[in-house]
Design a protein around this motif. Sequence first.
Motif, short mmCIF file in Angstrom:
data_model
loop_
_atom_site.label_atom_id
_atom_site.label_comp_id
_atom_site.label_asym_id
_atom_site.label_seq_id
_atom_site.Cartn_x
_atom_site.Cartn_y
_atom_site.Cartn_z
N ALA A 99 0.71 -2.21 1.70
CA ALA A 99 0.15 -3.48 1.18
C ALA A 99 0.21 -4.60 2.20
CB ALA A 99 0.88 -3.88 -0.11
N SER A 100 -0.39 -4.36 3.36
CA SER A 100 -0.34 -5.37 4.42
C SER A 100 -1.42 -6.43 4.23
CB SER A 100 -0.49 -4.70 5.79
OG SER A 100 -1.63 -3.87 5.83
N ASP A 160 3.22 4.00 7.69
CA ASP A 160 3.04 3.23 8.93
C ASP A 160 2.02 2.13 8.68
OD1 ASP A 160 4.71 5.14 10.25
OD2 ASP A 160 2.96 6.44 10.47
N ILE A 161 2.09 1.06 9.47
CA ILE A 161 1.17 -0.07 9.34
C ILE A 161 0.24 -0.11 10.54
CG2 ILE A 161 0.99 -2.56 9.05
CD1 ILE A 161 2.22 -1.16 6.66
N TYR A 209 3.71 -7.20 5.32
CA TYR A 209 3.63 -5.99 4.51
C TYR A 209 4.92 -5.84 3.72
CZ TYR A 209 6.63 -3.90 8.12
OH TYR A 209 7.68 -3.63 8.99
N ILE A 210 4.86 -5.04 2.64
CA ILE A 210 6.08 -4.77 1.89
C ILE A 210 6.72 -3.49 2.40
CG2 ILE A 210 5.45 -6.02 -0.20
CD1 ILE A 210 4.64 -3.39 -1.48
N SER A 211 8.04 -3.45 2.33
CA SER A 211 8.79 -2.33 2.88
C SER A 211 9.88 -1.93 1.91
CB SER A 211 9.40 -2.73 4.23
OG SER A 211 10.11 -1.65 4.80
N GLY A 212 9.91 -0.64 1.59
CA GLY A 212 10.93 -0.10 0.71
C GLY A 212 11.73 0.98 1.42
N GLU A 213 12.90 1.20 0.92
CA GLU A 213 13.79 2.16 1.57
C GLU A 213 13.16 3.55 1.66
OE1 GLU A 213 18.55 3.13 1.51
OE2 GLU A 213 17.58 2.46 -0.33
N TYR A 250 -4.14 -2.20 7.35
CA TYR A 250 -4.01 -1.18 6.31
C TYR A 250 -2.74 -0.37 6.56
CZ TYR A 250 -6.03 1.75 10.03
OH TYR A 250 -6.27 2.38 11.22
N SER A 251 -2.35 0.42 5.59
CA SER A 251 -1.21 1.32 5.77
C SER A 251 -1.72 2.76 5.88
CB SER A 251 -0.22 1.21 4.61
OG SER A 251 -0.78 1.76 3.42
#
Length: 634
Positions: free
Chosen positions: A95-96, A409-410, A109-113, A403-404
């Motif tokens: 979601a960049s 990866d971004i 962008y959002i980042s999760g574990e 985009y992801s």
Amino acid sequence: MRVKYTPNRLNLVHQLKTTAIKCFIILFILHSQISKAQTGSNNEPIRYIGGTHINPFTHEAGLRYAIGVENIQTLRANRTHPELSDGYGWTYNHASNLAYWNGQFYQQYISGEKDEHRAPVQTMLITSKNGKEWGFPKVAFPPYKAPEGVKIPEGSTGYMMHQRMGFYVTPNGRLLTLAFYGHTENPFRENGIGRVVREIYKDGNMGPIYFIRYDSQTNWNESNTAYPFYKKSNDKGFVAACDSLLNDRLRTLQWFEEDNGVDGFYTFNKSEQAFNWYKRKDGKIVGLWKKSFTALSDDDGKTFSDPIKSNTLVMSGGKMWGQQTEDGKYAISYNPIDQTQYRFPMAVITSDDGIIYDNLLLVQAEVPVRRFYGIWKDFGPCYMRGITPGNGNPPGKDMWMTYSMNKEDIWICRVPTPIKYAINEDVKDDFENMTVNGLLTDWNTYSTKWAKTSLTKESNGNQSLHMTDTDPYDYSRAIRVFEEGTAVSVSFKVKVEAIDSSQFDVEITDQFGNSPIRISFGEDKQIKISEGFNMKPTLPFEYGKWYNFKIKVNTLGLGSYSIAIDNKMIAENIPTLMAVKSVERISFRTGAYRNLPDRKTPNEVNDPPLNGADEKQNLSSYFIDDVFVISEKK
């Protein structure tokens, strides 16, 4: 003379009148239906007329390339060496958003574990001066920590970050970044907390975090949330910037699905998911959402017509992005596939007026393997977003999108305008008239953090295309489209400086991505060429030495080609790998052809990380120069 009407005649006249009235009603209904379906109206704001759709069995999907697109990886997830990725080692990235301000790009962008919609989730920020070299990510909004005494609602496993809007350049010239806090696994509506905002300063630092709006379906407020309300800021310019955003009903419509505005905040309450917009030449604003939904606004975005599915745009759960491009035309990018878990390829359609779209073309055709499993990590390049109107305009006439990939990866891409798919002249690329670190004119490139494609100047001053690869699970790629033909003469030079476990492939392909001709350099230091279905060794090669290839292709009948290396004929009139109608591009790739994952690859399979995914392999290094192509027209 007066006509006498008998009962039978009267009955006939009545029947004729009745029939005429019925015909009129039918014609009126048909006319009304035709009017309702009129392209450009509220019932069909946009239409794709190209008729070309994808081949779902290959990554390139049987489409032509939008010529000259540059794809650059800005973040490569790394679990065991976080110092090489984001400092955390988190492997869900998605979601960049993109902005251009103060002479540089901002990517959020959002980042999760590990998983989508599972705590912890935070928002990261990266910057770049030129779109090619990107800095190290830093946290824009950390994982939410509730005030003491505030309990997690029943059914939630924690807090998460979400956003549909990342940036806002204010009328007073400031840059705000925004995101949304909510509860896992569904942060929307009654599970939301609120939207947060902070300012990004010109020196790269960021101001304090504030809530700019609380979720309208809950009782959250300044007394029970982790950050103060923006009105408490002592910076009057910041407060004015937030007020300006809150009063902009077009931009804030991007927020709708996260709280639905039961307090009446939104002037349009039928919004779908992941809203974006552009203004057509006739002044009407087109609203775009996920799943092919479109609508029109006649009042500058205060309200829209009811969203309606555009049946000519095939898509599923991925986003679509539309904008007016620098050449005055229009473009919409999306994944033209109706399978949510398989979001590839990434394509673009173009329009002269923002209503009628044509030419479905490739923007990103690569789908590397997913290195780390995670819940809802769909395959492919997805959730494309460009620069929202008002959020900056980079130098040049390119269309930029972020985009992801595999939600892992971004990436960013630069799409030259006007967007085209055909070349109508001979190719004469010696690279001397191009700028190092600039755009490789008319070349489509795919460049990862560990496998790069770039223009370089050698020690003797000669400029050439340089392709490197240290990535065990990906490669770099460069494609040059040439004039389509059935009889084509191709020449190029290749120098191998180092080669590890990967291989270097050169392919001549048709418009659908079929490869009738392949040349391969391998660890055995042999140059192999395709002869029918087999790869035949020809000559050994030496490191550091240029080899000059000349190929004549004939696609008529079953197809044949001749090849000379350093002016020595190696093979003459040998069969191609497959029959094709014509050829139109040459591809250089630092790894073997891949077609996995495909549409049958299981998505929700809890596999361990790929072996060695976080470690570089030894360097492979290749140079390409003097690419010349002459085509006979079909």
